[in-house]
Scaffold this motif. Sequence first.
Motif, short mmCIF file in Angstrom:
data_model
loop_
_atom_site.label_atom_id
_atom_site.label_comp_id
_atom_site.label_asym_id
_atom_site.label_seq_id
_atom_site.Cartn_x
_atom_site.Cartn_y
_atom_site.Cartn_z
N LYS A 242 38.94 30.40 37.07
CA LYS A 242 38.55 29.93 35.73
C LYS A 242 38.03 28.50 35.86
N GLY B 196 36.46 26.66 33.22
CA GLY B 196 36.47 25.91 31.94
C GLY B 196 37.31 24.65 31.97
N LEU C 290 27.79 31.12 37.86
CA LEU C 290 28.26 32.49 37.66
C LEU C 290 29.45 32.72 38.57
N LYS D 170 27.18 25.31 32.09
CA LYS D 170 27.62 26.56 31.51
C LYS D 170 28.30 27.40 32.59
N PHE D 171 29.32 28.17 32.16
CA PHE D 171 30.01 29.09 33.08
C PHE D 171 29.92 30.48 32.51
N THR D 172 29.73 31.45 33.39
CA THR D 172 29.78 32.82 32.91
C THR D 172 30.36 33.72 33.99
N THR D 173 31.09 34.75 33.55
CA THR D 173 31.46 35.81 34.48
C THR D 173 30.32 36.80 34.39
N THR D 174 30.34 37.84 35.16
CA THR D 174 29.30 38.86 35.01
C THR D 174 29.92 40.17 34.56
N GLU D 175 31.03 40.07 33.79
CA GLU D 175 31.68 41.25 33.22
C GLU D 175 32.05 42.25 34.31
N GLN E 74 33.31 35.04 38.69
CA GLN E 74 34.33 35.89 38.08
C GLN E 74 35.70 35.22 38.21
N ARG F 161 35.54 21.56 33.41
CA ARG F 161 34.18 21.23 32.93
C ARG F 161 33.95 19.73 32.81
N THR G 290 23.98 26.53 35.20
CA THR G 290 24.86 27.67 34.89
C THR G 290 25.51 28.18 36.17
#
Length: 390
Positions: A338, A340, A333, A364-369, A335, A343, A331
């Motif tokens: 991009k 995606g 993390l 997996k990719f995620t921002t931390t809001e 911000q 990938r 994963t």
Amino acid sequence: MHPETTKEKIYGIIPAGGIGSRMGLPYPKQLFAFQGKTLIRHTLNRFQGQLDDMVVPVPAEYMTEFEKEIGHCAHLIEGGSTRFQSVQRAFERLKGASANSLVVIHDAARPFFDPATLPESLDLARTHGAVIYAARVTDTVKRSENRLLIDSTLDRDHIFLAQTPQIFRFDLLQECYAKWNKMAGKPDAVPNADPTDEAGLVETFGHRVALYHSSPDNRKITLKEDLALVQAKETRVGHGYDVHRFDPNRPLILCGLEIPGGPGLLGHSDADVALHALMDAILGALGLGDIGQHFPDTDPELRGVQSTFLLDRVCQLLKDKGARLINIDLTILAQTPKLGPHRQKMLESLSTSLKLELDRINLKFTTTEGLGFVGAKQGMAAHCVVMVAR
Ligand code: MG
């Protein structure tokens, strides 16, 4: 052992007196180690905290080795010349136990016994005086008197394969041994061979033994192939975590690829945060510390090094340990930027570097809001979990 008590106690007898010459090992199979422990230790651990006392008959010539291995948690005695005799000797050590005490007899070579089943089977033993673990037969069973031509097909719904534990009330077993010993030497009184298990002994004297429906997983290790199977079964997990701060003057390298649109990451190496988390996860699963120990950032030779080069070295360590990756879950993390759209390329790059099929790799990719240092676009982090098999 406890002459004055009338309280129910639960005793264990784990016969480990056989040398197991069929295994082709230069020592008893009970001392064979897999998944970090000897076979006998695996089996004894299954009963941890469930028995008041345990007696283990062992081969006389290996007493010292067994003493070292399990002497702290069981009474060891010299085994007899057959399993039946070893158990009987062990039983004699329980002399003076209360009549209602329970004796749990279990093969040393059944390390997969499920301890969660014990309370229920002990209850069954309290009701019936005798109970054995047994598994339903799934194959069709044929009977052949001359071992060449079939006489009949048995109704497998009523056939069970005896396992252990076999559990008996103390007074019932004591009575049966006494009767057996009395008959010994009178050849026509009883079958001339020792019973193959204690249930057989109890049945000889007309007592009905209850069945505890068990799973075929509770199998006995008898052959070399069985050991190879349990050896191959060891799996381990590892976890890795890494953080790098952004440096707009450097290229962004992730999973061994240059990702356009930066910003890059700051570090002694190429600062591939994803591969660093992955390497730490692999080293974790192997019990080999972390990448800082293997590739110190004080090493001038490693300045600006490609992390794929370091990953090759970690994969070599994996090989040296006789291990292989089963799957990885990575994963990242971030911000920004991009990720995606990159990938598939990143997955393919990981697959090539690790020589691992694509379907064993998850990314997996995620921002931390917008929260924390990742959200504030100060840097990136990565988590990785791997499973390896030995
Ligand atoms: Mg790092």
